[in-house]
Design an enzyme around this catalytic site. Structure first.
Site, mmCIF file in Angstrom:
data_model
loop_
_atom_site.group_PDB
_atom_site.id
_atom_site.type_symbol
_atom_site.label_atom_id
_atom_site.label_comp_id
_atom_site.label_asym_id
_atom_site.label_seq_id
_atom_site.Cartn_x
_atom_site.Cartn_y
_atom_site.Cartn_z
ATOM 1 N N HIS A 1 0.838 -1.187 0.000
ATOM 2 C CA HIS A 1 0.000 0.000 0.000
ATOM 3 C C HIS A 1 0.883 1.251 0.000
ATOM 4 C CE1 HIS A 1 0.716 -0.762 4.341
ATOM 5 N NE2 HIS A 1 0.847 0.554 4.381
ATOM 6 N N ALA A 2 0.222 2.384 -0.164
ATOM 7 C CA ALA A 2 0.876 3.690 -0.052
ATOM 8 C C ALA A 2 0.041 4.525 0.909
ATOM 9 C CB ALA A 2 0.960 4.376 -1.413
#
Length: 132
Positions: free
Chosen positions: A44-45
């Site tokens: 994820h970011a």
């Protein structure tokens, strides 16, 4: 970021101070451990979160992706931390047995800050904000 290391015959200590060793205020601390062999974490970011990732024990790799370039950083020393700024996709791989991954974060947990779909991340990084 190289963190300070105070050495002693009885063991070493690494103190971390907000806005001194790391460039943000710490709002949350968490750690990952007992990661089964071959498992991947992260994926994820973050939109706004800053993090310092430290191998408190053992080793692991952090795959960083800014939407154009992917780079792998190996962490295996507790007096070094990887500073990850917002807008970088990260995957955590290759955990050694008994490893402990420590994270110092600039925000409390907020699900809205996560980008968990790589196609949405890619669109945001390339300027296509429709349906994101």
């Amino acid at each position: 970021i190289e963190l300070p290391q105070v050495e002693s015959r009885s063991g070493n200590i690494t103190p971390v101070t907000c806005n001194k060793e790391i460039p943000f205020n710490i709002k949350r601390v968490y750690y990952l451990y007992d990661v089964p062999g071959g498992e991947t974490r992260g994926g994820h970011a973050h939109r706004n979160l800053h993090q310092l990732i430290v191998a408190a024990s053992g080793s692991f790799d952090v795959v960083l992706d800014d939407g154009k370039i992917r780079r792998t950083v190996s962490l295996n020393r507790p007096n070094y931390g990887l500073y990850v700024v917002p807008g970088i996709w990260r995957e955590l791989i290759n955990f050694s047995s008994g490893s402990v991954l420590l994270v110092l974060a600039s925000m409390s947990y907020d699900e809205c800050d996560y980008i968990r779909d790589y196609s949405i991340f890619s669109k945001l990084k390339n300027g296509d904000t429709h349906n994101s």
